[in-house]
Design a protein around this motif. Structure first.
Motif, PDB file in Angstrom:
ATOM      1  N   THR A  48     -43.765  69.769  94.289  1.00 27.07           N
ATOM      2  CA  THR A  48     -43.431  71.043  93.680  1.00 27.07           C
ATOM      3  C   THR A  48     -44.592  72.010  93.885  1.00 27.07           C
ATOM      4  N   ALA A  49     -44.529  73.175  93.263  1.00 27.78           N
ATOM      5  CA  ALA A  49     -45.592  74.182  93.381  1.00 27.78           C
ATOM      6  C   ALA A  49     -45.347  75.257  92.342  1.00 27.78           C
ATOM      7  N   LYS A  50     -46.405  75.961  91.979  1.00 32.41           N
ATOM      8  CA  LYS A  50     -46.244  77.088  91.067  1.00 32.41           C
ATOM      9  C   LYS A  50     -45.224  78.072  91.619  1.00 32.41           C
ATOM     10  N   ASP A  51     -45.318  78.345  92.927  1.00 36.04           N
ATOM     11  CA  ASP A  51     -44.455  79.342  93.544  1.00 36.04           C
ATOM     12  C   ASP A  51     -42.985  78.945  93.512  1.00 36.04           C
ATOM     13  N   TYR A  52     -42.684  77.667  93.366  1.00 40.62           N
ATOM     14  CA  TYR A  52     -41.289  77.231  93.355  1.00 40.62           C
ATOM     15  C   TYR A  52     -40.618  77.508  92.011  1.00 40.62           C
ATOM     16  N   GLY A  53     -41.424  77.707  90.975  1.00 36.87           N
ATOM     17  CA  GLY A  53     -40.857  78.036  89.666  1.00 36.87           C
ATOM     18  C   GLY A  53     -40.125  76.889  88.992  1.00 36.87           C
ATOM     19  N   ASN A  54     -40.457  75.648  89.354  1.00 37.97           N
ATOM     20  CA  ASN A  54     -39.722  74.521  88.754  1.00 37.97           C
ATOM     21  C   ASN A  54     -40.631  73.374  88.311  1.00 37.97           C
ATOM     22  N   GLU A  55     -41.914  73.666  88.060  1.00 37.48           N
ATOM     23  CA  GLU A  55     -42.806  72.602  87.590  1.00 37.48           C
ATOM     24  C   GLU A  55     -42.337  72.027  86.258  1.00 37.48           C
ATOM     25  N   ARG A  56     -41.783  72.859  85.382  1.00 40.17           N
ATOM     26  CA  ARG A  56     -41.312  72.343  84.088  1.00 40.17           C
ATOM     27  C   ARG A  56     -40.182  71.333  84.284  1.00 40.17           C
ATOM     28  N   GLY A  57     -39.239  71.662  85.144  1.00 41.75           N
ATOM     29  CA  GLY A  57     -38.123  70.759  85.369  1.00 41.75           C
ATOM     30  C   GLY A  57     -38.555  69.465  86.020  1.00 41.75           C
ATOM     31  N   VAL A  58     -39.461  69.573  87.004  1.00 42.94           N
ATOM     32  CA  VAL A  58     -39.966  68.381  87.677  1.00 42.94           C
ATOM     33  C   VAL A  58     -40.700  67.486  86.688  1.00 42.94           C
ATOM     34  N   GLY A  59     -41.590  68.083  85.894  1.00 39.55           N
ATOM     35  CA  GLY A  59     -42.345  67.291  84.926  1.00 39.55           C
ATOM     36  C   GLY A  59     -41.446  66.628  83.898  1.00 39.55           C
ATOM     37  N   ALA A  60     -40.427  67.345  83.437  1.00 42.49           N
ATOM     38  CA  ALA A  60     -39.506  66.761  82.448  1.00 42.49           C
ATOM     39  C   ALA A  60     -38.786  65.564  83.035  1.00 42.49           C
ATOM     40  N   ALA A  61     -38.339  65.660  84.281  1.00 45.60           N
ATOM     41  CA  ALA A  61     -37.637  64.544  84.912  1.00 45.60           C
ATOM     42  C   ALA A  61     -38.551  63.329  85.053  1.00 45.60           C
ATOM     43  N   VAL A  62     -39.801  63.562  85.415  1.00 50.40           N
ATOM     44  CA  VAL A  62     -40.753  62.452  85.548  1.00 50.40           C
ATOM     45  C   VAL A  62     -40.999  61.802  84.193  1.00 50.40           C
ATOM     46  N   ARG A  63     -41.220  62.618  83.181  1.00 45.35           N
ATOM     47  CA  ARG A  63     -41.520  62.071  81.848  1.00 45.35           C
ATOM     48  C   ARG A  63     -40.344  61.307  81.263  1.00 45.35           C
ATOM     49  N   GLU A  64     -39.141  61.790  81.523  1.00 47.60           N
ATOM     50  CA  GLU A  64     -37.951  61.203  80.901  1.00 47.60           C
ATOM     51  C   GLU A  64     -37.321  60.093  81.726  1.00 47.60           C
ATOM     52  N   SER A  65     -37.914  59.771  82.879  1.00 45.53           N
ATOM     53  CA  SER A  65     -37.313  58.789  83.787  1.00 45.53           C
ATOM     54  C   SER A  65     -37.434  57.350  83.290  1.00 45.53           C
ATOM     55  N   GLY A  66     -38.397  57.104  82.423  1.00 40.14           N
ATOM     56  CA  GLY A  66     -38.646  55.732  81.997  1.00 40.14           C
ATOM     57  C   GLY A  66     -39.502  54.952  82.984  1.00 40.14           C
ATOM     58  N   ILE A  67     -39.863  55.575  84.094  1.00 39.25           N
ATOM     59  CA  ILE A  67     -40.709  54.935  85.104  1.00 39.25           C
ATOM     60  C   ILE A  67     -42.169  55.163  84.707  1.00 39.25           C
ATOM     61  N   PRO A  68     -43.001  54.121  84.731  1.00 41.95           N
ATOM     62  CA  PRO A  68     -44.414  54.327  84.401  1.00 41.95           C
ATOM     63  C   PRO A  68     -45.022  55.459  85.224  1.00 41.95           C
ATOM     64  N   ARG A  69     -45.787  56.313  84.558  1.00 39.48           N
ATOM     65  CA  ARG A  69     -46.337  57.499  85.213  1.00 39.48           C
ATOM     66  C   ARG A  69     -47.090  57.158  86.495  1.00 39.48           C
ATOM     67  N   GLU A  70     -47.827  56.054  86.488  1.00 39.90           N
ATOM     68  CA  GLU A  70     -48.643  55.720  87.658  1.00 39.90           C
ATOM     69  C   GLU A  70     -47.805  55.336  88.865  1.00 39.90           C
ATOM     70  N   GLN A  71     -46.494  55.155  88.680  1.00 41.36           N
ATOM     71  CA  GLN A  71     -45.626  54.789  89.788  1.00 41.36           C
ATOM     72  C   GLN A  71     -44.932  55.992  90.430  1.00 41.36           C
ATOM     73  N   VAL A  72     -45.152  57.177  89.898  1.00 42.00           N
ATOM     74  CA  VAL A  72     -44.539  58.390  90.459  1.00 42.00           C
ATOM     75  C   VAL A  72     -45.645  59.318  90.944  1.00 42.00           C
ATOM     76  N   PHE A  73     -45.586  59.687  92.215  1.00 43.93           N
ATOM     77  CA  PHE A  73     -46.603  60.524  92.854  1.00 43.93           C
ATOM     78  C   PHE A  73     -46.161  61.979  92.773  1.00 43.93           C
ATOM     79  N   VAL A  74     -46.915  62.800  92.051  1.00 46.74           N
ATOM     80  CA  VAL A  74     -46.547  64.205  91.826  1.00 46.74           C
ATOM     81  C   VAL A  74     -47.542  65.115  92.540  1.00 46.74           C
TER      82      VAL A  74
END
Length: 285
Positions: A48-74
């Protein structure tokens, strides 16, 4: 720079998935749904990127996925208006807050904007963020060889990644040679040329021969060259098709050469030497 088919080891030892999801300019809510679907089907990297205007949505999906944070590369990026040491540090804080995460895996300078002459200062800020442990790896995007040379002349950290426009019609061999010399990973944005390469007779023929699709052939070609790829899509069927490219057998040398012959130096996005200037072009979609 050691690598396996599913991940590459960056020049600082961090492991990065070689096939991820791009979400350039996808609206926040749609990006959240797309990233959630991608993570569920096996993706472990999102760009993602600031310019894409979707960091909030990306972060929410990562947090709510149930996948350990260290297993998702952001991955996210500092935008052109935030170049400079202090502005880049502030921009990172704001981006991290939008993501709702404790750290970022890869932070990139989105464009060099050479006319401003600030990307070296911006890089010092990224070096600070890396030293402080708030970013696991730092890199650049859309940097040409001369930009990289200036950066490394004054910086103390070699970029881990340069994310560039690359696809069969723009293969960037000279730039990739520079990457190889310094241990910088090539990451291809728009690896399918926004779908523009999918109907080329050579790629259609190769897809038919291998019993797959032109998109999968192109992505397999990227992987065989050692690239990281982040094809953009919000369609689950295409996500699965793209992810499946990693499971294809490596292409034989003759096929690699056939795709190599398609290089025409054709950009679909702006040139890094001029983008960001007052009279520059609009960013790619």
């Amino acid at each position: 720079m050691a690598q396996q088919d599913d991940a590459v080891t960056l020049n600082n030892g961090v492991r990065m998935p070689r096939l991820g999801l791009g979400v350039a300019r996808v609206p926040d809510a749609e990006a959240a749904a797309a990233v959630a679907a991608a993570l569920e089907m096996g993706y472990r990297s999102v760009d993602t990127a600031k310019d894409y205007g979707n960091e909030r949505g990306v972060g929410a999906a990562v947090r709510e996925s149930g996948i350990p944070r260290e297993q998702v590369f952001v991955t996210t990026k500092v935008w052109n208006a935030d170049h400079g040491y202090a502005p880049a540090l502030r921009a990172f804080d704001a981006g991290l807050e939008r993501l709702g995460l404790d750290y970022v895996d890869l932070y990139l300078i989105h464009w060099p904007v050479p006319s401003r002459g600030l990307f070296q200062e911006t890089w010092r800020a990224l070096e600070r963020l890396h030293a402080d442990g708030r970013v696991r790896a730092i890199g650049v995007s859309n940097f040409e060889p001369r930009h990289l040379a200036l950066l490394m002349k004054e910086g103390s950290v070699v970029p881990a990644v340069n994310q560039i426009e690359m696809h069969p019609r723009l293969q960037q061999q000279r730039l990739r040679d520079v990457h190889r010399r310094y241990g910088i990973v090539t990451e291809a944005w728009s690896p399918l040329a926004k779908g523009g390469a999918l109907e080329h007779p050579t790629l259609v023929s190769l897809a038919e021969r291998h019993g797959t699709t032109p998109a999968a052939i192109i992505l397999r070609w990227h992987l065989d060259l050692g690239n990281v790829v982040i094809p953009k899509t919000v369609t689950p069927a295409r996500m699965r098709e793209n992810l499946g490219a990693a499971s294809l057998a490596p292409l034989p040398p003759a096929d690699i050469d056939a795709i190599g012959a398609l290089d025409a130096g054709e950009r679909i996005g702006p040139h890094p030497d001029t983008f960001g200037d007052p009279a520059g072009t609009e960013p790619p979609g």
